[in-house]
Scaffold this active site. Structure first.
Site, PDB file in Angstrom:
ATOM      1  N   GLY A 131      45.497 -42.318  24.630  1.00 64.89           N
ATOM      2  CA  GLY A 131      46.371 -41.731  23.617  1.00 64.89           C
ATOM      3  C   GLY A 131      46.802 -40.332  24.005  1.00 64.89           C
ATOM      4  N   PHE A 146      47.256 -31.444  21.607  1.00 69.46           N
ATOM      5  CA  PHE A 146      46.907 -30.452  22.613  1.00 69.46           C
ATOM      6  C   PHE A 146      46.445 -31.062  23.935  1.00 69.46           C
ATOM      7  CE2 PHE A 146      47.503 -27.065  19.776  1.00 69.46           C
ATOM      8  CZ  PHE A 146      46.967 -27.405  18.548  1.00 69.46           C
ATOM      9  N   GLY A 147      46.666 -32.358  24.116  1.00 69.69           N
ATOM     10  CA  GLY A 147      46.258 -32.939  25.383  1.00 69.69           C
ATOM     11  C   GLY A 147      46.274 -34.450  25.347  1.00 69.69           C
ATOM     12  N   LYS A 195      39.029 -36.246  26.664  1.00 71.14           N
ATOM     13  CA  LYS A 195      40.234 -35.534  26.231  1.00 71.14           C
ATOM     14  C   LYS A 195      40.447 -34.322  27.127  1.00 71.14           C
ATOM     15  CE  LYS A 195      42.410 -33.351  22.215  1.00 71.14           C
ATOM     16  NZ  LYS A 195      42.260 -33.037  20.766  1.00 71.14           N
ATOM     17  N   ASP A 247      43.815 -32.592   9.766  1.00 73.16           N
ATOM     18  CA  ASP A 247      44.762 -33.411  10.543  1.00 73.16           C
ATOM     19  C   ASP A 247      44.405 -34.894  10.434  1.00 73.16           C
ATOM     20  OD1 ASP A 247      46.994 -33.846  12.098  1.00 73.16           O
ATOM     21  OD2 ASP A 247      45.965 -33.531  13.998  1.00 73.16           O
TER      22      ASP A 247
END
Length: 621
Positions: free
Chosen positions: A310, A314-315, A332, A438
């Site tokens: 995914g 931010f990354g 991640k 979020d």
């Protein structure tokens, strides 16, 4: 068991719990010494004994805990030096806090903390020089050594500490010139006040701002930018002094080089060979997660596009196989060119280490260092979830649609309950309340049994009162952005972070789960949104907004199952009643006024009641 009034000695039996990974006993009234037997807990990754009345020295046996990522022994009555076994724990990567305790000096073994992100040695009675080996701590971002009795100049080797963001040497006895190389580091906060520094103040980097840099109490300083209000420098006197000092240094260096160059080369060869072999041996024996840029590069096949899981704010997230444990993980990789990425990394390290719940994604470890080109590199390693994200189940692409079965009504209700359980824990059951900020389907991942787990704490915030208690400064952290369509409307007008914001995001997620429509669907325009769409359907037309896949499931189910286990006839109206209740939860969580939204614990209770009703007339194969 932290933040209680437990007194007496730490029980000896704790040393027998050889599968213990996390041990938090801070903020109690424990007495006596730190148990030597804690060194038997070889799987321990986090140990927090701060704010007790422990005495004696730090047991060297803690050096046996070579999985340790975090160690906090601050604010006790400990004494003596830092044992070399502790300073040499290369596994420490999150932070090491030994403040308010120790006497003695800082040992050269501190240079072995090459993976450590934060070191706190403030408010001790440490004296003598800072060892030059500290320059090897290239991953360190925060170094706190204020209120000690450290002497001499700052080591020139500190120029290698390119990861430093915060450096505090307030109130020591340091002397010499303030090194110009500090201006070339990426420091955001520097405190050198109340020492004995002299000479010209550098004028670049962090020294551009008198807000970011504190140098008061150094009466021999001069020059610098006007904001610092220092006297002008007498360069002739400074030049004579520097010439004399340089000559002495050159003589010493030449003598040292002639005498020991060959010996150092030989020692380094054996040291490198020994440590490389020992590191490999430890990794294979205990599954130690000592991740580096190289190990993550290898685990993901060079961050290959064939292994993506995914893309986040931010990354990117990759699937990887770690050599150390031979386990599949999710990795991640932060894109540090994106604004807020570094602060997101800090948030994702800070929040998860204070929480533990079955419906939260577990952060296994973190990596903060440099890639092969010398660029900053940060990554987080999570437990792998085989069923990917909820978003991919609700909105599959063509290949995913063919490869997967559909989420049933009961499975969706279970996932909604899992998410509500996670939020209820964050809001009401944590030591310090946390707001996720979020919440959306792509941040909910499913395990083998399709249980929901909430992840991605890059925007998470402690509530203001919790942040104050923890002394966490959130004023400079990432602004509350969330994701378009899910973020609460009051955040757009500058309202403070609150749990009601998560409740709003939860309602959007619930409505999306059962209508099959994203809040950003093209149909929502000219004042129509997902909330109004669902609310209008509560007036006897809920079946018109329900995901067609669920309607199809009901038709297929009724053909094959006509009688419930208790003998009662089942009907579409029973299913519809449950769906109305679910849509009502989504609508009542989404009131424009935060005060009118139901609490997540109330939503959780209602969802559990709906599941109980479903189970009364759905036969599970």
């Amino acid at each position: 068991m932290r933040v209680n009034n437990i007194s007496g000695n730490i029980p000896l039996e704790i040393g027998n719990m050889n599968k213990m990974k996390l041990l938090y006993l801070s903020e109690n009234n424990f007495l006596g010494k730190i148990l030597e037997s804690i060194g038997n807990l070889r799987l321990l990754t986090e140990l927090d004994l701060a704010s007790n009345n422990l005495q004696g020295s730090i047991p060297p046996s803690l050096g046996n805990c070579q999985n340790l990522l975090l160690l906090n022994l601050s604010t006790n009555n400990l004494s003596g030096n830092i044992p070399p076994e502790i300073a040499g724990l290369s596994s420490l990567s999150i932070y090491l806090d030994l403040s308010h305790n120790l006497t003695g000096s800082l040992q050269k073994e501190v240079g072995k903390l090459q993976n450590l992100g934060e070191l706190r040695l403030d408010k001790n009675i440490l004296s003598q020089h800072i060892p030059s080996s500290i320059g090897s701590c290239i991953s360190m971002e925060r170094l706190y050594m204020q209120d000690n009795f450290l002497e001499g100049p700052l080591p020139s080797t500190m120029r290698s500490m390119r990861g430093l963001r915060v450096l505090n040497f307030l109130n020591n006895r340091l002397s010499g010139q303030i090194p110009d190389f500090l201006g070339s580091l990426n420091l955001t906060n520097l405190s050198l006040s109340y020492n004995d520094f002299e000479g010209a103040l550098p004028t670049r980097g962090v020294f551009v701002s008198s807000i970011s840099t504190s140098i008061v109490g150094n009466k021999k300083l001069c020059g610098g930018l006007p904001d610092f209000q220092l006297p002008k420098c007498d360069y002739e006197e400074s030049k004579r002094r520097r010439t004399s000092e340089t000559a002495k240094v050159l003589i010493s260096i030449v003598s040292a080089i002639i005498g020991v160059a060959s010996m150092l080369s030989l020692l380094y060869f054996f040291w490198y060979k020994h440590n490389n072999k020992a590191s490999t041996s430890r990794a294979s024996q205990d599954g130690l997660l000592h991740v580096s840029y190289h190990s993550l590069l290898k685990a993901t096949g060079g961050f290959s596009s064939t292994n993506p899981l995914g893309m986040g704010s931010f990354g990117s997230v990759y699937k990887g196989l770690l050599d150390q444990t031979q386990s599949i993980v999710a990795i991640k990789i932060l894109d540090l060119t994106r604004h807020g990425a570094s602060k997101s990394f800090i948030a994702e390290c800070e929040a998860p280490r204070r929480i533990r719940h079955r419906n939260l994604v577990k952060v296994l470890t973190a990596c903060s260092g440099f890639d092969f080109n010398g660029n900053d590199f940060k990554a987080l390693v999570y437990e792998f979830m085989s069923n990917s994200s909820l978003d991919e189940w609700l909105h599959p692409n063509a290949s995913q649609y063919m490869a997967r079965s559909k989420l049933s009504l009961l499975e969706r209700v279970n996932i909604a309950i899992d998410v509500a359980c996670a939020l209820d824990y964050l809001h009401h059951q944590c030591e310090m309340s946390i707001v996720h900020c979020d919440l959306k389907p792509s941040n909910v991942v499913l395990d083998d049994e399709k249980n929901g787990h909430v992840g991605d704490f890059g925007l998470a915030r402690f509530l203001p009162e919790a942040a104050h208690k923890l002394l966490i400064d959130q004023s400079s952290s990432i602004g509350v952005k969330g994701s378009f369509g899910y973020v609460a409307p009051e955040y757009g007008s500058g309202s403070a972070v609150a749990i009601e914001g998560d409740v709003y995001s939860f309602r959007v997620l619930v409505l999306e789960m059962f209508t099959g429509k994203r809040p950003t669907n093209d149909m929502f325009e000219n004042g129509l949104n997902l909330h109004h769409f669902a609310k209008a359907a509560l007036a006897g037309q809920v079946q018109k907004v329900i995901d067609p896949l669920l309607l199809q499931e009901n038709q297929e189910w009724e053909k094959s199952q006509t009688v419930a286990p208790d003998g009662k006839n089942t009907s579409w109206f029973s299913i519809l009643e449950c769906l109305v209740s679910i849509i009502d939860i989504g609508v009542t969580c989404s009131s424009e006024s935060p005060r009118e939204r139901i609490d997540i614990s109330d939503a959780l209770t209602k969802l559990k009641g709906i599941r109980k009703k479903l189970l009364e007339f759905i036969i599970i194969a």
